[in-house]
Write an enzyme that holds these catalytic residues in place. Structure first.
Site, short mmCIF file in Angstrom:
data_model
loop_
_atom_site.label_atom_id
_atom_site.label_comp_id
_atom_site.label_asym_id
_atom_site.label_seq_id
_atom_site.Cartn_x
_atom_site.Cartn_y
_atom_site.Cartn_z
N PRO A 234 141.20 112.73 89.11
CA PRO A 234 141.37 111.47 88.37
C PRO A 234 140.02 111.00 87.80
CG PRO A 234 141.57 111.11 90.75
CD PRO A 234 141.34 112.57 90.56
N ASP A 410 134.83 111.09 89.76
CA ASP A 410 136.08 111.38 90.46
C ASP A 410 136.48 110.11 91.22
OD1 ASP A 410 138.03 112.20 92.27
OD2 ASP A 410 137.08 114.14 92.66
N HIS A 411 137.55 109.50 90.78
CA HIS A 411 137.91 108.18 91.34
C HIS A 411 138.45 108.28 92.77
CE1 HIS A 411 138.29 104.00 91.19
NE2 HIS A 411 138.94 103.84 90.06
N ARG A 412 138.71 109.51 93.24
CA ARG A 412 139.12 109.66 94.64
C ARG A 412 137.93 109.43 95.56
NH1 ARG A 412 141.23 115.67 94.32
NH2 ARG A 412 139.21 115.72 93.29
N ILE A 414 134.66 108.06 94.24
CA ILE A 414 133.75 107.01 93.78
C ILE A 414 134.57 105.88 93.17
CG2 ILE A 414 131.97 106.51 92.04
CD1 ILE A 414 131.28 109.61 92.40
#
Ligand code: CAO
Length: 438
Positions: A234, A410-412, A414
């Site tokens: 993501p 990477d929104h998982r 950060i």
């Protein structure tokens, strides 16, 4: 006449007590010259010990999980002429294909077997192919298992390794094949859980003249990784601007010094140093998710990948230990690596081990873009072209040189607030370059 040759572990660098992770032959097997006998795995590399000559394995001196060091005998081969002749007829030696490099910065290579006898030909190492080490990771499996998977047409990316550290073994490959045969495995296109309609089939020639141009090998390989990274991570991109007016004055004042040494001093090396400072301040950006996606692997080293545009496609050589080099050293290395990249001469190791990547399109143009994360890294910095823009200083507008930064993360791993802080910190380092460790 019987001619027994001891096959010893050759020079494997500084490693000792290296585990045997695969035994690929049994006593009584006929083997071809250069056929792999056992696979060893150190912390850093997976290596195969090949047969130095064709013959029959009369004795196997190691078994799975034994540990070996240089000089240890792994097998004894009977290389009598009759045996070799029969074997040559039965098993023609195939040209050795390059092997993709395994994940986790490992180097996968065949190591030449210890010299069997004076004057006898030594097995050459398996050639490595630069395009096999394009951005990001490949499944963690030894060359023999890769060959096995290739023979069965099994896609290793779909196999979950059951051995130590997630390494894929023979049984894992057969399990996948079985599950596909019995219909219990999802088809390859659904492996990410997407059920996408196929792209429309269009006969373009109906509308005008066309020409077919095959994709380069690099494009095909990196395309698959980019596609996977885009679909499976993501992405969010945080944009910011750095005021590099003062930094540019300094850069231009030092440009001749670099030119005398045969390279250019571009804004990129300042960005590398600012990135290192930001990675130190925000270690979560210098990290990777582990294979189980339960832990973050935080790295204490600072190897920066730089996207390089080449006639054959995109490659990402890695500048190592950027925290320990000054901007001139970095500029010299960058010039050398990018030239090698363009000449297609990068070694696999020169594209491995990166912590964070920078993709600079500043020499070309643009105001922002969305770089794709180079997994297993968790962020990438995109850089666009700097331009003069009027900035309000509280009293008047001043012409300032602004550099656009586009940080994809990477929104998982950060969250947005940290990404904004990272980008701002990085910009602030460039704005206050005099206090940066250049
Ligand atoms: N703003 C304004 N000017 C810039 C700049 C920026 N952000 N970045 C570089 N420049 C200038 C340089 O100073 C140089 O100017 P001079 O020729 O006057 O000295 C000129 O642009 C060309 O720079 P460069 O591209 O040769 O050098 P670099 O160090 O900036 O970049 C490299 C090196 C290898 C990264 C680059 O050549 C390259 O390949 N870029 C493409 C990367 C890419 O394709 N990314 C996309 C990946 S996703 O598909």
């Amino acid at each position: 006449m019987t001619r027994r040759i001891d096959i010893a572990v050759p020079d494997i660098g500084d490693f000792t007590d290296v585990p045997v992770i695969e035994v690929l032959v049994a006593a009584g097997d006929a083997v071809a010259a250069e056929q792999s006998l056992v696979t060893l795995e150190s912390d850093k590399a997976t290596m195969e010990v090949p047969a130095p000559v064709a013959g029959v394995i009369v004795e196997l001196r190691v078994q799975l999980d034994d540990t070996v060091s240089q000089g240890d005998i792994v097998a004894v081969i009977d290389a009598s002429d009759e045996v070799a002749a029969v074997d040559q007829a039965a098993t023609p030696v195939k040209p050795v294909e390059p092997e993709p490099v395994a994940e986790k910065n490992r180097v996968t290579a065949a190591i030449p077997a210890a010299p069997p006898a004076a004057g006898r030909r030594q097995s050459p190492p398996i050639p490595m192919d630069a395009s096999a080490t394009l951005p990001s990771s490949t499944p963690y499996a030894s060359p023999a298992i890769r060959r096995f998977a290739r023979e069965l047409g099994a896609d290793l990316a779909r196999v979950t390794g059951s051995a130590r550290g997630g390494r894929i073994i023979r049984e894992d490959v057969t399990a996948l094949v079985k599950s596909v045969m019995t219909g219990s495995a999802a088809p390859a296109s659904g492996s990410l859980g997407f059920d996408l309609p196929p792209p429309p089939k269009v006969n373009f020639a109906r509308y005008g003249e066309i020409e077919l141009r095959p994709l380069s090998r690099i494009q095909k390989i990196s395309g698959a990784y980019l596609h996977r990274n885009w679909l499976s991570i993501p992405h969010v991109t945080q944009n910011d601007l750095a005021d590099i007016t003062d930094m540019e004055v300094y850069r231009k004042a030092n440009a001749d010094k670099a030119k005398e040494q045969g390279f250019k001093l571009t804004p990129l090396v300042f960005l590398i140093k600012a990135t290192v400072a930001a990675l130190k301040e925000f270690p979560i950006f210098n990290a990777s998710l582990d294979e189980a996606r339960e832990n973050l692997v935080l790295k204490k080293f600072f190897h920066i990948g730089i996207a390089v545009d080449t006639p054959n496609g995109l490659v990402v050589p890695v500048l190592r230990d950027c925290d320990q080099k000054d901007i001139f050293q970095l500029a010299a290395e960058l010039a050398e690596l990018s030239q090698k990249a363009r000449d297609g001469k990068l070694k696999p190791i020169e594209m491995q081990g990166g912590c964070f990547s920078i993709s600079s399109l500043g020499g070309i143009g643009g105001t922002s873009f969305t770089p794709i994360i180079n997994a297993p890294e968790v962020a990438i910095l995109g850089v666009s072209r700097s331009s003069i823009s009027p900035q309000w200083n509280g009293e008047s507008f001043q012409p300032r040189l602004l550099l656009p930064l586009s940080l994809s993360y990477d929104h998982r791993v950060i969250d947005g607030a940290n990404a904004a802080r990272f980008a701002r910190y990085l910009a602030a380092r460039l704005e206050d370059f005099e206090n940066m460790d250049l």
